[in-house]
Scaffold this motif. Structure first.
Motif: not given
Length: 535
Positions: A9-32
């Motif tokens: 997950x690289x630089x993920x952000x999300x806003x619902x209209x004027x309400x920002x709920x995610x800002x620049x989310x980054x992480x990784x998940x390995x197999x298993x």
């Protein structure tokens, strides 16, 4: 298969209209690998998972920023079917089961094995016959991986909440191509023993190469089963760590941005006074599937916070449901010295009792209605409040200004995270939906309030708000409270006395200050009848 992490997950952000709920989310998940995703309600966990699972609400509200990679390939799922085809499964916080179907039918839903019959020649494949034996076998195989006592032929409508959760998880296990499984609060409705069973199953699945994103407010479970932990606060990743490098209190402090070490410390108030018995229950029985009550008797004093605890399936949830007329019941219930008729919900409501039920979406909320309407609905229907007269009183209409003002007051006092009182309840996180249920019950101004699992599925910060609010209404408004919970330490932090239910009966009633070992013995049925303590 590409090298590197299964999920990035690289630089993920999300806003619902004027309400920002995610800002620049980054992480990784390995197999298993099992990744623990934690954060307060409203921190952005559900939105992030909705993006990953291709929920249509994301596309309908403008999409999201950033990129998601699965096995090194950039993906952008437009629907959950896209995610399912890519091997991503998700068990949502709220159930998506068909009540009239059996466990096995729900597990194989939309993937049912079929066989040929002569009608196919005339009417096509849609008239193929279901292979019932194979369906049952597949259901049993998935259930066996969870190691729970659940019959494939049992109807979903007859199961307690915990077993519905196991059915949801078994459905994902049955899918052959699942390589990433998202579990959103799967243990919130489970007892400790059931949760332990699930955690063991999760580790087994991880050893088979399935990656898991585990969302839970039970932080000890995160520490016990996860390989890494990602903490969200206000839509941002504020900390990433491993179980070996942290503990519960540091995680909780990162979640809420403040010290929470003393959040649930018991605070006794010597000025609190309790009166004579307000509620008397004698020989109550309740026919609630999965929570049968066989013979229960107890008294609740005026001004008391009375706790009811015990393991899942022993009958603790059946007690308030029976008294409030939600399931067939019998016995004697007396309130303020007067008999209360059972099997009819309006009887309990009319004398001044109210309830917040454990199934907030199924019973407690009007999901497609705004917050304000949910909060005042029962008060309007049962008490005729929030209406103003027109034409000299010939007709009455809703007092929209009073409704909005009431809702705003509760939004502020209960810290409900929302855009406004006009926002639909189905758009809120689980914890905020629970707060709306509480507000609705408080607004009926009951003399006695039943609250069942009030902190189920909500984070440590929201739990404190809920528990503090219950104590506030008890102290300042004189509201008598009966709190039913699977969390013994929460009961001990707010209650005066606690009844432990075992096999549909009261195993004993102890003061909250009693040693935890005494409560444990009652829960396990290890105390003989003549040894049970009652105060």
């Amino acid at each position: 298969m590409a090298s590197g992490p299964l999920l990035k997950v690289e630089g993920v952000g999300k806003a619902y209209f004027n309400n920002r709920v995610l800002k620049n989310v980054n992480f990784t998940l390995e197999k298993g690998q099992i990744l623990g995703l934690v954060g307060e309600n409203g921190a952005g966990k559900s939105t992030l998972m909705n993006i990953l699972f291709g929920m249509t609400v994301i596309k309908e509200t403008g999409g999201y920023e950033g990129d998601i990679f699965v096995d090194g390939e950039k993906v952008a799922f437009n629907t959950p079917f896209d995610a399912l085809r890519a091997g991503i499964g998700m068990v949502h916080q709220e159930f998506s089961l068909i009540p009239g179907f059996s466990v096995a039918e729900n597990i194989v839903l939309n993937r049912e094995p079929t066989k040929y019959n002569f009608l196919v020649e005339a009417f096509g494949d849609r008239l193929k016959t279901l292979e019932r034996d194979t369906m049952t076998e597949r259901g049993k195989k998935a259930i066996d991986k969870l190691n729970v006592a659940l019959e494939p032929d049992s109807l979903i409508s007859e199961l307690p909440v915990g077993y519905k959760q196991f059915t949801e998880i078994a459905r994902e296990i049955d899918k052959e191509n699942t390589r990433l499984l998202v579990l959103d609060e799967p243990t919130a409705v489970l007892t400790e023993s059931e949760a332990d069973t699930l955690l063991t199953s999760m580790r087994r699945l991880a050893n088979m190469g399935i990656s898991i994103i585990f969302i839970s407010h039970r932080l000890q479970e995160i520490l016990d089963v996860c390989d890494k932990i990602v903490i969200l606060r206000d839509g941002e990743v504020v900390h990433e760590t491993s179980p070996s490098g942290t503990d519960i209190m540091p995680i909780a402090s990162h979640m809420v941005g403040r010290d929470v070490a003393s959040a649930f410390a018991r605070e006794d108030d010597p000025e609190r006074q309790m009166g004579a018995p307000l509620l008397s229950v004698e020989h109550l029985w309740v026919d609630m599937p999965g929570e049968t009550v066989r013979d229960v008797s107890f008294d609740v004093k005026e001004g008391e916070i009375f706790g009811i605890g015990g393991l899942a399936g022993q009958g603790k949830l059946g007690i308030p449901n029976g008294i409030m007329g939600m399931f067939p019941s019998g016995g004697s219930v007396t309130f303020e010295g007067k008999s209360v008729g059972l099997n009819e919900p309006t009887n309990a409501l009319s004398v001044g009792m109210s309830a917040v039920y454990e199934d907030r979406r199924g019973v407690g909320l009007l999901l497609e209605e705004p917050i304000s309407w949910n909060i005042i609905f029962t008060a309007l229907q049962m008490q005729g409040r929030f209406l103003k007269p027109l034409l000299g009183g010939l007709v009455k209409i809703r007092d929209e200004e009073a409704i909005s003002s009431c809702a705003r007051d509760y939004i502020k006092s209960l810290e409900i995270k929302c855009v406004s009182e006009r926002q639909r309840v189905q758009e809120l996180s689980g914890g905020n939906q629970q707060k709306v249920c509480l507000a609705k019950a408080f607004e009926t101004k009951p003399k006695l309030l039943f609250v069942a699992e009030p902190t189920r599925g909500i984070d440590v910060g929201a739990k404190k708000v809920v528990l503090d609010t219950l104590k506030l209404y008890n102290k300042k408004h004189g509201m008598t409270i009966v709190m039913v919970s699977s969390e013994l330490e929460e009961l001990r932090s707010v209650c005066d006395r606690i009844a432990i239910v075992d096999s549909g009966r009261i195993a004993g009633i102890l003061t909250a200050e009693s040693p935890s070992t005494e409560f444990g013995l009652l829960m396990l049925g290890a105390v003989k009848q003549e040894e049970k303590v009652s105060v």
